[in-house]
Design a protein around this motif. Structure first.
Motif, PDB file in Angstrom:
ATOM      1  N   ILE A 110       0.853  -1.187   0.000  1.00 47.10           N
ATOM      2  CA  ILE A 110       0.000   0.000   0.000  1.00 47.10           C
ATOM      3  C   ILE A 110       0.889   1.238   0.000  1.00 47.10           C
ATOM      4  CG2 ILE A 110      -1.786   1.276   1.239  1.00 47.10           C
ATOM      5  CD1 ILE A 110      -2.756  -1.375   0.134  1.00 47.10           C
ATOM      6  N   PRO A 111       0.635   2.213  -0.890  1.00 46.33           N
ATOM      7  CA  PRO A 111       1.484   3.413  -0.926  1.00 46.33           C
ATOM      8  C   PRO A 111       1.284   4.298   0.304  1.00 46.33           C
ATOM      9  CG  PRO A 111      -0.377   3.648  -2.438  1.00 46.33           C
ATOM     10  CD  PRO A 111      -0.405   2.237  -1.933  1.00 46.33           C
ATOM     11  N   LEU A 112       2.384   4.671   0.922  1.00 44.36           N
ATOM     12  CA  LEU A 112       2.366   5.567   2.080  1.00 44.36           C
ATOM     13  C   LEU A 112       3.591   6.458   2.000  1.00 44.36           C
ATOM     14  CD1 LEU A 112       1.394   6.461   4.950  1.00 44.36           C
ATOM     15  CD2 LEU A 112       2.862   4.643   5.866  1.00 44.36           C
ATOM     16  N   PHE A 146      13.766   3.560   9.312  1.00 49.79           N
ATOM     17  CA  PHE A 146      12.737   3.345   8.292  1.00 49.79           C
ATOM     18  C   PHE A 146      13.223   2.462   7.143  1.00 49.79           C
ATOM     19  CE2 PHE A 146      11.087   7.216  10.258  1.00 49.79           C
ATOM     20  CZ  PHE A 146       9.719   7.006  10.245  1.00 49.79           C
ATOM     21  N   LYS A 147      14.514   2.294   6.989  1.00 55.09           N
ATOM     22  CA  LYS A 147      15.036   1.589   5.818  1.00 55.09           C
ATOM     23  C   LYS A 147      14.525   0.161   5.719  1.00 55.09           C
ATOM     24  CE  LYS A 147      19.290   4.346   5.525  1.00 55.09           C
ATOM     25  NZ  LYS A 147      20.778   4.341   5.668  1.00 55.09           N
ATOM     26  N   ALA A 148      14.345  -0.483   6.858  1.00 52.33           N
ATOM     27  CA  ALA A 148      13.929  -1.888   6.848  1.00 52.33           C
ATOM     28  C   ALA A 148      12.471  -2.072   6.451  1.00 52.33           C
ATOM     29  CB  ALA A 148      14.162  -2.511   8.221  1.00 52.33           C
ATOM     30  N   VAL A 149      11.671  -1.023   6.522  1.00 50.30           N
ATOM     31  CA  VAL A 149      10.230  -1.180   6.297  1.00 50.30           C
ATOM     32  C   VAL A 149       9.713  -0.315   5.153  1.00 50.30           C
ATOM     33  CG1 VAL A 149       9.677  -1.929   8.644  1.00 50.30           C
ATOM     34  CG2 VAL A 149       9.789   0.518   8.124  1.00 50.30           C
ATOM     35  N   CYS A 150      10.622   0.232   4.362  1.00 51.58           N
ATOM     36  CA  CYS A 150      10.213   1.096   3.254  1.00 51.58           C
ATOM     37  C   CYS A 150      10.701   0.552   1.918  1.00 51.58           C
ATOM     38  CB  CYS A 150      10.756   2.518   3.440  1.00 51.58           C
ATOM     39  SG  CYS A 150       9.911   3.441   4.745  1.00 51.58           S
ATOM     40  N   ARG A 151       9.944   0.817   0.882  1.00 50.72           N
ATOM     41  CA  ARG A 151      10.352   0.455  -0.471  1.00 50.72           C
ATOM     42  C   ARG A 151      11.392   1.439  -1.023  1.00 50.72           C
ATOM     43  NH1 ARG A 151       8.687  -4.340  -0.399  1.00 50.72           N
ATOM     44  NH2 ARG A 151       6.559  -4.878  -1.016  1.00 50.72           N
ATOM     45  N   ARG A 171       7.701   7.541  -8.289  1.00 53.97           N
ATOM     46  CA  ARG A 171       7.852   6.321  -9.095  1.00 53.97           C
ATOM     47  C   ARG A 171       7.476   5.097  -8.261  1.00 53.97           C
ATOM     48  NH1 ARG A 171      11.837   3.028  -8.390  1.00 53.97           N
ATOM     49  NH2 ARG A 171      13.228   4.621  -7.517  1.00 53.97           N
ATOM     50  N   THR A 172       7.927   5.071  -7.020  1.00 53.28           N
ATOM     51  CA  THR A 172       7.655   3.935  -6.143  1.00 53.28           C
ATOM     52  C   THR A 172       6.200   3.899  -5.710  1.00 53.28           C
ATOM     53  OG1 THR A 172       9.931   4.082  -5.330  1.00 53.28           O
ATOM     54  CG2 THR A 172       8.378   2.795  -4.008  1.00 53.28           C
ATOM     55  N   LEU A 173       5.671   5.035  -5.331  1.00 54.31           N
ATOM     56  CA  LEU A 173       4.302   5.094  -4.816  1.00 54.31           C
ATOM     57  C   LEU A 173       3.270   4.707  -5.868  1.00 54.31           C
ATOM     58  CD1 LEU A 173       4.666   8.415  -2.805  1.00 54.31           C
ATOM     59  CD2 LEU A 173       4.257   6.160  -1.799  1.00 54.31           C
ATOM     60  N   PRO A 176       2.465  -0.386  -9.158  1.00 58.38           N
ATOM     61  CA  PRO A 176       1.644  -1.433  -8.535  1.00 58.38           C
ATOM     62  C   PRO A 176       2.427  -2.674  -8.150  1.00 58.38           C
ATOM     63  CG  PRO A 176       1.188  -1.279 -10.890  1.00 58.38           C
ATOM     64  CD  PRO A 176       2.045  -0.103 -10.542  1.00 58.38           C
ATOM     65  N   ALA A 177       3.554  -2.919  -8.805  1.00 57.42           N
ATOM     66  CA  ALA A 177       4.341  -4.116  -8.499  1.00 57.42           C
ATOM     67  C   ALA A 177       5.210  -3.935  -7.269  1.00 57.42           C
ATOM     68  CB  ALA A 177       5.217  -4.487  -9.695  1.00 57.42           C
ATOM     69  N   ASN A 178       5.647  -2.715  -6.992  1.00 58.42           N
ATOM     70  CA  ASN A 178       6.647  -2.502  -5.941  1.00 58.42           C
ATOM     71  C   ASN A 178       6.300  -1.368  -4.997  1.00 58.42           C
ATOM     72  OD1 ASN A 178       8.718  -4.472  -6.916  1.00 58.42           O
ATOM     73  ND2 ASN A 178       8.682  -3.153  -8.720  1.00 58.42           N
ATOM     74  N   THR A 179       5.034  -1.034  -4.893  1.00 56.67           N
ATOM     75  CA  THR A 179       4.666   0.064  -4.015  1.00 56.67           C
ATOM     76  C   THR A 179       4.734  -0.355  -2.556  1.00 56.67           C
ATOM     77  OG1 THR A 179       3.068   1.856  -3.692  1.00 56.67           O
ATOM     78  CG2 THR A 179       2.172  -0.373  -3.949  1.00 56.67           C
ATOM     79  N   GLY A 180       4.665   0.621  -1.689  1.00 58.40           N
ATOM     80  CA  GLY A 180       4.761   0.418  -0.246  1.00 58.40           C
ATOM     81  C   GLY A 180       5.071   1.755   0.395  1.00 58.40           C
ATOM     82  N   ALA A 181       5.717   1.711   1.544  1.00 55.30           N
ATOM     83  CA  ALA A 181       6.054   2.946   2.240  1.00 55.30           C
ATOM     84  C   ALA A 181       7.263   3.615   1.592  1.00 55.30           C
ATOM     85  CB  ALA A 181       6.342   2.669   3.703  1.00 55.30           C
ATOM     86  N   VAL A 182       7.218   4.938   1.555  1.00 59.44           N
ATOM     87  CA  VAL A 182       8.331   5.770   1.097  1.00 59.44           C
ATOM     88  C   VAL A 182       8.645   6.767   2.198  1.00 59.44           C
ATOM     89  CG1 VAL A 182       9.016   7.579  -0.514  1.00 59.44           C
ATOM     90  CG2 VAL A 182       7.872   5.519  -1.367  1.00 59.44           C
TER      91      VAL A 182
END
Length: 642
Positions: A110-112, A146-151, A171-173, A176-182
């Motif tokens: 999920i994008p964050l 945050f590095k361990a839990v962010c894309r 780009r990350t947010l 759909p294939a690699n989204t997550g926390a930024v």
């Protein structure tokens, strides 16, 4: 080149104002707004920028950094990743509080976007308030956590770095294939430093969600495997919902008479009443899906990550069962040694369907029989009541019936968890949204809950974050607006863990319904603890007596807590009180509602043909531990190795 002189923080706000996402030709502002808890590290620089440059962005005052970030996760989840909230905090503990929410976002894809304040890039005043000094590396701050839990992670130590950092963030947010926390860490001195930013960086920018097509060769290989299947099973994962492939998935299943099971993220993509819908699968699944799962010779996973709960720790499926995975992520598509179809589900399913023309599954009524049996069990659970009379048994194996009786006496309670859940579900209106996350309720809900419409089930079970529920209800409410009610299903453990954004909901006049299932325990973990041969240790909410935490159960008035925040609240101990509270709650407008529901422990759902691998004890003085270990070894022999 035309430029504009702005501080780094002002340029950041201007940039966020002008980011758009286009999906299937429709453009939407990508960043809806910002949750903020001001503090040193963001109040002077970014705070000033939000006041000066904010035009469209909605600004909400959070009450706990994790809480507001979890609300942002739930919002993006409910919006199917098409829109987000940014979240900003001070340095130090304020920033660290958001790490958990970043784990939630990344685990669930999920994008964050989190914007924590940071220590000074210049280091001149070091060590500043709340700075952690690492003597081996002075560049490290709390935000490195945050590095361990962010894309994607970055730190802006010069104002011009903002441009490349934010382009990579977007780009990350929007991937759909690699989204997550930024995480974009913002040193507080750099926030106020100015630079001549190009107008092109500040202008409207449209990001395109392009549906990745499957290659013809990948589809051919997948079709070949499926054609050889007699008993195929589809798994509906979250990717079906995020790619909006609801109809494509349903048509595919119907075309070949393939039954399908749901993951927590995929639930509510297709109507629960569909004859091919077997319900939840795996550890928190139901008997129908698990029975057919064990029978399947080919599993077609669509948009699923195959967590241990979906696979029953890789034990559920036959050793010779083959897998075909349709997933926009190459990493996820290769799981379970599958034939991968790296593609968007909405694009790939119709093309795969065309290649399978003439194929039909070879079931002889097994899915229908399994579902009929499960529907009878569901009816039983809906009406499973408590009786103090001899002969009554709780639902959970290895339950201490004396403990259940003691709870009933201490809290004057008579409701079972399953009957309370069933009644609330039955009284919800079409389109109402259910939010959940942790404890025993996700198991009950994946098995029992009947969604009230498409995409009305917002369950965070990738990270299973205690405390997501209340904050998630606020985020979901911001997403759906006033057209529908939002109900959070929350254990007392999760409520105690984090409910700060209930105050935000009251402050903003947002009607959310918090259903606190109070069994005075961490019930799910108590089941795990006792069920594997251990004595109860710190999993029940009891007063301390001479033997430890073995006294009477604590009767906490959660309704009074909510009333103190300005919510409408009800204490519920009987079915009559529950029905009355639900009816009255529907009439409340402009403020949150909390139902403090006292439910008996050990009255949640349990089992249904699954296994979950946990760390059973090989050496112990307790024979119960050794028996659990023997069972562990027996299951492990039948589990797939990878």
């Amino acid at each position: 080149m035309k430029t504009e002189r702005l501080t780094m923080a002002q340029a950041l706000v201007r940039f966020l104002e002008n980011q758009y996402l286009e999906v299937d030709g429709e453009q939407t502002p990508f960043v809806r707004g910002v949750f903020i808890i001001p503090g040193h590290g963001n109040v002077v620089g970014l705070g000033q920028a939000l006041q000066q440059e904010g035009r469209r962005l909605e600004i909400y005052q959070g009450k706990n950094e994790q809480g507001m970030a979890q609300a942002a996760v739930a919002f993006a989840k409910q919006k199917k990743r098409k829109q987000i909230f940014a979240v900003t905090s001070s340095i130090g503990p304020g920033a660290a509080n958001m790490v958990t929410a970043c784990g939630t976002a990344t685990a669930n894809n999920i994008p964050l976007l989190v914007l924590p304040g940071d220590t000074y890039a210049c280091r001149q005043p070091d060590p500043v308030l709340q700075q952690v000094e690492q003597i081996h590396n002075l560049s490290i701050s709390t935000n490195d956590a945050f590095k361990a839990v962010c894309r994607y992670w970055d730190r802006i130590v010069r104002p011009e770095q903002l441009m490349s950092a934010m382009l990579s963030a977007m780009r990350t947010l929007t991937d759909p294939a690699n989204t997550g926390a930024v995480c974009i860490a913002l040193p507080q001195d750099v926030e106020g430093e100015a630079y001549d930013y190009p107008a092109s960086f500040l202008a409207k920018r449209v990001w395109h969600l392009e549906r990745r097509p499957a290659t013809e060769e990948a589809l051919r290989r997948a079709a070949e495997v499926i054609r050889g299947a007699k008993h195929p099973l589809l798994i509906c994962g979250g990717g079906v919902r995020y790619s909006e492939a609801h109809e494509e998935f349903r048509r595919f299943a119907e075309a070949f008479d393939i039954p399908f099971a749901e993951t927590q993220a995929g639930k509510s993509a297709v109507d629960w009443r569909h004859p091919l819908n077997l319900g939840g699968i795996g550890v928190t699944g139901c008997s129908a899906a698990n029975e057919i799962g064990k029978m399947a010779d080919v599993v077609i996973g669509v948009g699923t990550r195959y967590t241990d709960f979906t696979t029953s720790s890789k034990w559920l499926y036959r050793e010779d069962c083959r897998f075909v995975n349709i997933n926009v992520s190459e990493f996820q598509s290769l799981k379970m040694d599958a034939v991968p179809v790296v593609a968007d589900a909405k694009e790939a399913l119709p093309r795969l369907q065309a290649l399978l023309e003439g194929y039909h599954s070879c079931y002889c009524g097994e899915p229908e029989a399994a579902k009929k049996e499960w529907m009878a069990e569901l009816e039983r659970l809906d009406h499973f009541t408590y009786s103090p009379e001899p002969g009554w048994r709780p639902l959970v194996r290895d339950a201490n019936e004396g403990s259940v009786q003691r709870f009933a006496e201490d809290l004057n309670a008579a409701l079972t968890q399953v009957e309370a859940l069933g009644k609330i579900n039955a009284m919800m209106e079409p389109g109402d949204v259910a939010v959940g996350a942790a404890g025993s309720l996700p198991g009950d809900m994946q098995r029992m809950f009947r969604p009230t419409g498409k995409d009305t089930y917002n369950m965070e079970y990738g990270y299973s974050t205690m405390g997501y529920e209340v904050a998630g209800a606020l985020g979901a409410k911001l997403a759906v607006g006033d057209a529908h009610e939002v109900y959070a299903f929350c254990g007392d453990g999760s409520f105690n863990m984090l409910h700060s954004e209930l105050i935000t909901a009251a402050q903003e006049g947002k009607k959310i319904n918090i259903c606190v299932f109070d069994n005075a325990s961490f019930g799910c973990i108590n089941n795990l603890q006792v069920g594997h041969g251990n004595e109860t240790l710190c999993t029940e909410l009891r007063y301390r007596d001479a033997e430890g935490l073995r006294g009477s159960f604590m009767d906490i008035h959660y309704a009074a807590v909510a009333e103190a925040y300005g919510c409408k609240a009800y204490t519920v101990r009987t079915m009559q009180e529950l029905v009355h509270a639900m009816e009255e709650a529907k009439l409340v407008r402009g403020r949150p509602v909390l139902l403090d529901i006292k439910v008996l422990p050990k009255t949640m759902t349990d089992g249904y043909g699954s296994w979950w691998r946990v760390g059973d004890t090989e050496v112990s003085k307790r024979p119960e531990n050794l028996a659990a270990y023997e069972e562990h070894i027996a299951h492990l022999k039948d589990a797939r190795k990878y």
